[in-house]
Design a protein around this motif. Sequence first.
Motif, PDB file in Angstrom:
ATOM      1  N   VAL A 141       0.837  -1.196   0.000  1.00  0.00           N
ATOM      2  CA  VAL A 141       0.000   0.000   0.000  1.00  0.00           C
ATOM      3  C   VAL A 141       0.874   1.249   0.000  1.00  0.00           C
ATOM      4  CG1 VAL A 141      -1.617   1.361   1.417  1.00  0.00           C
ATOM      5  CG2 VAL A 141      -2.065  -1.060   0.968  1.00  0.00           C
ATOM      6  N   ASN A 142       1.917   1.264   0.806  1.00  0.00           N
ATOM      7  CA  ASN A 142       2.815   2.411   0.850  1.00  0.00           C
ATOM      8  C   ASN A 142       3.404   2.690  -0.537  1.00  0.00           C
ATOM      9  OD1 ASN A 142       4.314   4.461   2.387  1.00  0.00           O
ATOM     10  ND2 ASN A 142       6.094   3.219   1.858  1.00  0.00           N
ATOM     11  N   ALA A 143       3.885   1.657  -1.210  1.00  0.00           N
ATOM     12  CA  ALA A 143       4.499   1.828  -2.532  1.00  0.00           C
ATOM     13  C   ALA A 143       3.489   2.322  -3.566  1.00  0.00           C
ATOM     14  CB  ALA A 143       5.133   0.516  -2.986  1.00  0.00           C
ATOM     15  N   VAL A 144       2.307   1.731  -3.581  1.00  0.00           N
ATOM     16  CA  VAL A 144       1.289   2.130  -4.562  1.00  0.00           C
ATOM     17  C   VAL A 144       0.828   3.565  -4.300  1.00  0.00           C
ATOM     18  CG1 VAL A 144      -1.055   1.660  -5.417  1.00  0.00           C
ATOM     19  CG2 VAL A 144       0.554  -0.230  -5.058  1.00  0.00           C
ATOM     20  N   LEU A 145       0.580   3.900  -3.034  1.00  0.00           N
ATOM     21  CA  LEU A 145       0.129   5.256  -2.722  1.00  0.00           C
ATOM     22  C   LEU A 145       1.216   6.291  -3.017  1.00  0.00           C
ATOM     23  CD1 LEU A 145      -1.977   4.791   0.530  1.00  0.00           C
ATOM     24  CD2 LEU A 145      -2.752   4.921  -1.849  1.00  0.00           C
ATOM     25  N   ASP A 146       2.465   5.934  -2.799  1.00  0.00           N
ATOM     26  CA  ASP A 146       3.558   6.833  -3.134  1.00  0.00           C
ATOM     27  C   ASP A 146       3.551   7.128  -4.637  1.00  0.00           C
ATOM     28  OD1 ASP A 146       6.240   8.100  -2.214  1.00  0.00           O
ATOM     29  OD2 ASP A 146       6.778   6.925  -3.993  1.00  0.00           O
ATOM     30  N   HIS A 147       3.365   6.102  -5.446  1.00  0.00           N
ATOM     31  CA  HIS A 147       3.296   6.272  -6.905  1.00  0.00           C
ATOM     32  C   HIS A 147       2.095   7.135  -7.276  1.00  0.00           C
ATOM     33  CE1 HIS A 147       2.698   5.285 -11.136  1.00  0.00           C
ATOM     34  NE2 HIS A 147       3.950   4.875 -11.157  1.00  0.00           N
ATOM     35  N   MET A 148       0.950   6.867  -6.674  1.00  0.00           N
ATOM     36  CA  MET A 148      -0.253   7.645  -6.958  1.00  0.00           C
ATOM     37  C   MET A 148      -0.052   9.113  -6.580  1.00  0.00           C
ATOM     38  SD  MET A 148      -3.104   4.878  -5.638  1.00  0.00           S
ATOM     39  CE  MET A 148      -4.528   5.990  -5.741  1.00  0.00           C
ATOM     40  N   ALA A 149       0.551   9.352  -5.428  1.00  0.00           N
ATOM     41  CA  ALA A 149       0.767  10.728  -4.965  1.00  0.00           C
ATOM     42  C   ALA A 149       1.737  11.469  -5.874  1.00  0.00           C
ATOM     43  CB  ALA A 149       1.284  10.709  -3.529  1.00  0.00           C
ATOM     44  N   ARG A 150       2.766  10.786  -6.347  1.00  0.00           N
ATOM     45  CA  ARG A 150       3.737  11.432  -7.239  1.00  0.00           C
ATOM     46  C   ARG A 150       3.091  11.839  -8.561  1.00  0.00           C
ATOM     47  NH1 ARG A 150       8.586  11.449  -5.016  1.00  0.00           N
ATOM     48  NH2 ARG A 150       8.949   9.992  -3.305  1.00  0.00           N
ATOM     49  N   GLU A 151       2.073  11.098  -8.987  1.00  0.00           N
ATOM     50  CA  GLU A 151       1.348  11.481 -10.193  1.00  0.00           C
ATOM     51  C   GLU A 151       0.328  12.570  -9.902  1.00  0.00           C
ATOM     52  OE1 GLU A 151      -1.931   9.783 -13.366  1.00  0.00           O
ATOM     53  OE2 GLU A 151      -0.526   8.331 -12.506  1.00  0.00           O
ATOM     54  N   ALA A 152      -0.454  12.391  -8.844  1.00  0.00           N
ATOM     55  CA  ALA A 152      -1.551  13.316  -8.558  1.00  0.00           C
ATOM     56  C   ALA A 152      -1.090  14.655  -7.970  1.00  0.00           C
ATOM     57  CB  ALA A 152      -2.546  12.650  -7.603  1.00  0.00           C
ATOM     58  N   ARG A 153      -0.062  14.598  -7.122  1.00  0.00           N
ATOM     59  CA  ARG A 153       0.386  15.808  -6.426  1.00  0.00           C
ATOM     60  C   ARG A 153       1.908  15.842  -6.300  1.00  0.00           C
ATOM     61  NH1 ARG A 153      -3.303  16.007  -1.722  1.00  0.00           N
ATOM     62  NH2 ARG A 153      -1.898  17.513  -0.829  1.00  0.00           N
ATOM     63  N   PRO A 154       2.607  15.925  -7.425  1.00  0.00           N
ATOM     64  CA  PRO A 154       4.068  15.860  -7.373  1.00  0.00           C
ATOM     65  C   PRO A 154       4.703  16.937  -6.486  1.00  0.00           C
ATOM     66  CG  PRO A 154       3.314  16.562  -9.562  1.00  0.00           C
ATOM     67  CD  PRO A 154       2.099  16.140  -8.779  1.00  0.00           C
ATOM     68  N   ALA A 155       4.134  18.137  -6.471  1.00  0.00           N
ATOM     69  CA  ALA A 155       4.715  19.205  -5.643  1.00  0.00           C
ATOM     70  C   ALA A 155       4.635  18.846  -4.155  1.00  0.00           C
ATOM     71  CB  ALA A 155       3.991  20.525  -5.892  1.00  0.00           C
ATOM     72  N   GLY A 156       3.579  18.190  -3.760  1.00  0.00           N
ATOM     73  CA  GLY A 156       3.410  17.797  -2.362  1.00  0.00           C
ATOM     74  C   GLY A 156       4.352  16.693  -1.932  1.00  0.00           C
ATOM     75  N   MET A 157       4.867  15.957  -2.893  1.00  0.00           N
ATOM     76  CA  MET A 157       5.774  14.858  -2.577  1.00  0.00           C
ATOM     77  C   MET A 157       7.230  15.305  -2.545  1.00  0.00           C
ATOM     78  SD  MET A 157       3.992  12.310  -1.829  1.00  0.00           S
ATOM     79  CE  MET A 157       5.149  10.927  -1.882  1.00  0.00           C
ATOM     80  N   SER A 158       7.535  16.456  -3.115  1.00  0.00           N
ATOM     81  CA  SER A 158       8.928  16.909  -3.116  1.00  0.00           C
ATOM     82  C   SER A 158       9.276  17.652  -1.837  1.00  0.00           C
ATOM     83  CB  SER A 158       9.198  17.792  -4.341  1.00  0.00           C
ATOM     84  OG  SER A 158       8.376  18.939  -4.288  1.00  0.00           O
ATOM     85  N   ALA A 159       8.271  18.148  -1.126  1.00  0.00           N
ATOM     86  CA  ALA A 159       8.516  18.871   0.120  1.00  0.00           C
ATOM     87  C   ALA A 159       8.858  17.890   1.236  1.00  0.00           C
ATOM     88  CB  ALA A 159       7.287  19.686   0.495  1.00  0.00           C
ATOM     89  N   ASN A 160       9.699  18.316   2.136  1.00  0.00           N
ATOM     90  CA  ASN A 160      10.075  17.467   3.275  1.00  0.00           C
ATOM     91  C   ASN A 160       9.163  17.666   4.423  1.00  0.00           C
ATOM     92  OD1 ASN A 160      12.164  16.238   1.941  1.00  0.00           O
ATOM     93  ND2 ASN A 160      13.659  17.776   2.599  1.00  0.00           N
TER      94      ASN A 160
END
Length: 160
Positions: A141-160
């Motif tokens: 689930v963590n891996a799939v959601l990470d992939h989904m988030a990188r597609e749907a909200r890439p800016a939100g995934m680059s922030a620490n």
Amino acid sequence: MVSKAREEERLTRSAARLAAVQALYQMEITGADWRSVQREFEDHRLGAEIEGDQYREADVTLFRDILEGVVGHQAAIDQLTDRALVAKWPIGRIDATLRAIFRAAGHELTARPDIPPKVSIGEYVDVTKAFFGNGKESKFVNAVLDHMAREARPAGMSAN
């Protein structure tokens, strides 16, 4: 240090996510109308004592938002999920509980910019652990959601 009120708010939001996944699962398995399932949860499950277990109060607004969002945008959420899954395992081939988790999380990732993607991912990994323990499902689930988030909200995934 987190205040007691802030911690209680976090716990009610977590309870809403867990309840939403349970409701989505019930809707899929039984074919019940989402509004009747929503009423059932709000009237008889959220914050209730069931078979000797006391369930936590849930953030009803978040619970409703997740259900309505998934019902209204399920096809788009499922397509996003399919793109994150291995080609031989489309969403229709995975466990119904995992589908419900991906749909609820997918709604948050696509329609709730007020919730950081990493928060949604962490919360739904915890929901997964509630159903499956610390097994391989939570890592999946963590891996799939990470992939989904990188597609749907890439800016939100680059922030620490």
